[in-house]
Design an enzyme around this catalytic site. Structure first.
Site, PDB file in Angstrom:
ATOM      1  N   ILE A  15       0.869  -1.178   0.000  1.00 33.44           N
ATOM      2  CA  ILE A  15       0.000   0.000   0.000  1.00 33.44           C
ATOM      3  C   ILE A  15       0.902   1.223   0.000  1.00 33.44           C
ATOM      4  O   ILE A  15       1.737   1.386   0.898  1.00 33.44           O
ATOM      5  CB  ILE A  15      -0.928   0.007   1.228  1.00 33.44           C
ATOM      6  CG1 ILE A  15      -1.831  -1.226   1.208  1.00 33.44           C
ATOM      7  CG2 ILE A  15      -1.757   1.296   1.271  1.00 33.44           C
ATOM      8  CD1 ILE A  15      -2.549  -1.492   2.518  1.00 33.44           C
ATOM      9  N   PHE A  16       0.745   2.093  -1.006  1.00 32.94           N
ATOM     10  CA  PHE A  16       1.594   3.275  -1.139  1.00 32.94           C
ATOM     11  C   PHE A  16       0.920   4.482  -0.515  1.00 32.94           C
ATOM     12  O   PHE A  16      -0.218   4.808  -0.824  1.00 32.94           O
ATOM     13  CB  PHE A  16       1.885   3.557  -2.616  1.00 32.94           C
ATOM     14  CG  PHE A  16       2.734   4.782  -2.832  1.00 32.94           C
ATOM     15  CD1 PHE A  16       4.061   4.796  -2.439  1.00 32.94           C
ATOM     16  CD2 PHE A  16       2.204   5.918  -3.429  1.00 32.94           C
ATOM     17  CE1 PHE A  16       4.853   5.927  -2.636  1.00 32.94           C
ATOM     18  CE2 PHE A  16       2.982   7.049  -3.636  1.00 32.94           C
ATOM     19  CZ  PHE A  16       4.311   7.050  -3.239  1.00 32.94           C
ATOM     20  N   GLY A  17       1.648   5.152   0.376  1.00 36.44           N
ATOM     21  CA  GLY A  17       1.168   6.376   1.002  1.00 36.44           C
ATOM     22  C   GLY A  17       2.024   7.558   0.600  1.00 36.44           C
ATOM     23  O   GLY A  17       3.251   7.452   0.524  1.00 36.44           O
ATOM     24  N   TYR A  18       1.383   8.690   0.343  1.00 39.53           N
ATOM     25  CA  TYR A  18       2.094   9.893  -0.088  1.00 39.53           C
ATOM     26  C   TYR A  18       1.638  11.132   0.687  1.00 39.53           C
ATOM     27  O   TYR A  18       2.115  12.232   0.454  1.00 39.53           O
ATOM     28  CB  TYR A  18       1.895  10.121  -1.595  1.00 39.53           C
ATOM     29  CG  TYR A  18       0.433  10.222  -1.977  1.00 39.53           C
ATOM     30  CD1 TYR A  18      -0.210  11.455  -2.036  1.00 39.53           C
ATOM     31  CD2 TYR A  18      -0.313   9.074  -2.249  1.00 39.53           C
ATOM     32  CE1 TYR A  18      -1.556  11.550  -2.360  1.00 39.53           C
ATOM     33  CE2 TYR A  18      -1.647   9.160  -2.575  1.00 39.53           C
ATOM     34  CZ  TYR A  18      -2.264  10.397  -2.632  1.00 39.53           C
ATOM     35  OH  TYR A  18      -3.603  10.480  -2.946  1.00 39.53           O
ATOM     36  N   GLY A  19       0.700  10.951   1.628  1.00 42.20           N
ATOM     37  CA  GLY A  19       0.198  12.033   2.473  1.00 42.20           C
ATOM     38  C   GLY A  19       0.369  11.632   3.924  1.00 42.20           C
ATOM     39  O   GLY A  19       1.465  11.268   4.358  1.00 42.20           O
ATOM     40  N   SER A  20      -0.720  11.626   4.682  1.00 43.04           N
ATOM     41  CA  SER A  20      -0.622  11.314   6.113  1.00 43.04           C
ATOM     42  C   SER A  20      -0.173   9.879   6.381  1.00 43.04           C
ATOM     43  O   SER A  20       0.361   9.596   7.457  1.00 43.04           O
ATOM     44  CB  SER A  20      -1.952  11.587   6.813  1.00 43.04           C
ATOM     45  OG  SER A  20      -2.979  10.785   6.263  1.00 43.04           O
ATOM     46  N   GLU A  95      -9.835   6.462   4.043  1.00 42.84           N
ATOM     47  CA  GLU A  95      -9.530   7.111   2.767  1.00 42.84           C
ATOM     48  C   GLU A  95     -10.729   7.184   1.819  1.00 42.84           C
ATOM     49  O   GLU A  95     -10.931   8.208   1.177  1.00 42.84           O
ATOM     50  CB  GLU A  95      -8.368   6.377   2.071  1.00 42.84           C
ATOM     51  CG  GLU A  95      -7.121   6.254   2.913  1.00 42.84           C
ATOM     52  CD  GLU A  95      -6.456   7.588   3.230  1.00 42.84           C
ATOM     53  OE1 GLU A  95      -6.645   8.552   2.470  1.00 42.84           O
ATOM     54  OE2 GLU A  95      -5.752   7.669   4.253  1.00 42.84           O
TER      55      GLU A  95
END
Length: 196
Positions: A15-20, A95
């Site tokens: 799972i790719f996260g780019y914010g919080s 999300e």
């Protein structure tokens, strides 16, 4: 694309996260890696009326905008076994339900030259979303972030933690959109802090 379609028959999922998610995943995972995805740029163009704002004053959070020849840095989390179902249930609420994000499959490239890309799930808000705010000037975005607060905290925290992640975990990567908003925000709130 439904997350269940991506995990069908798999024993693990990235799972790719780019914010919080880069500093506050709030789900169990086996391991994490810093890296990037291609073909997307990070922008503070999505509204948030739950975590970092409310209906009257929506905060601004990041989404991804498709663009050739760019990449977005963040963190990918590997979930395995029962963690897959648990994390997807949690992220669906965090999300999709509360944030209006959709899921897409992307190739995640871990930092380092000898690691092959892995398929990852990413959450993206599109202009079709009712709380999508779209482009605005750096100053407008910073001013909005400066005054918004939601159930997960102040919108300022969101921006500053994301900028800190980029400086600490990706020191050689420039993110002009992020850092210009951070600079504008700090210029806005500095007089308030000095007067206190």
């Amino acid at each position: 694309m439904k997350p269940q379609d991506i995990v069908a028959g798999k024993s693990s999922l990235w799972i790719f996260g780019y914010g919080s998610l880069v500093w506050k995943p709030d789900f169990k995972y086996k391991r994490s890696k810093v890296g990037y995805i291609k073909g997307y740029k990070r922008r503070f163009w999505h509204g948030d009326n739950f975590h970092r704002g409310d209906d009257e004053m929506p905060g601004r959070v990041v989404t991804l905008i498709e663009e050739d020849d760019v990449c977005t840095w963040g963190v990918a989390f590997e979930v395995t076994g029962s963690q897959m179902e648990e994390s997807l249930k949690y992220l669906n609420v965090r999300e999709a339900v509360r944030g209006g994000y959709l899921t897409r499959a992307v190739d995640f490239f871990p930092r380092g030259t000898n690691q092959p890309p892995v398929q990852a799930l990413v959450y993206i808000a599109t202009p079709d979303n009712p709380i999508y705010l779209g482009p605005a000037s750096t100053e407008e975005i910073a001013s909005q972030i400066a005054v918004c607060k939601g159930n997960s905290g102040h919108n300022i925290e969101y921006l500053l933690r994301l900028a800190e992640f980029m400086r600490v975990s990706c020191p050689d990567v420039d993110d002009p959109h992020l850092f210009s908003i951070e600079a504008a925000l700090l210029a806005t709130i500095r007089p308030i802090l000095l007067a206190a």
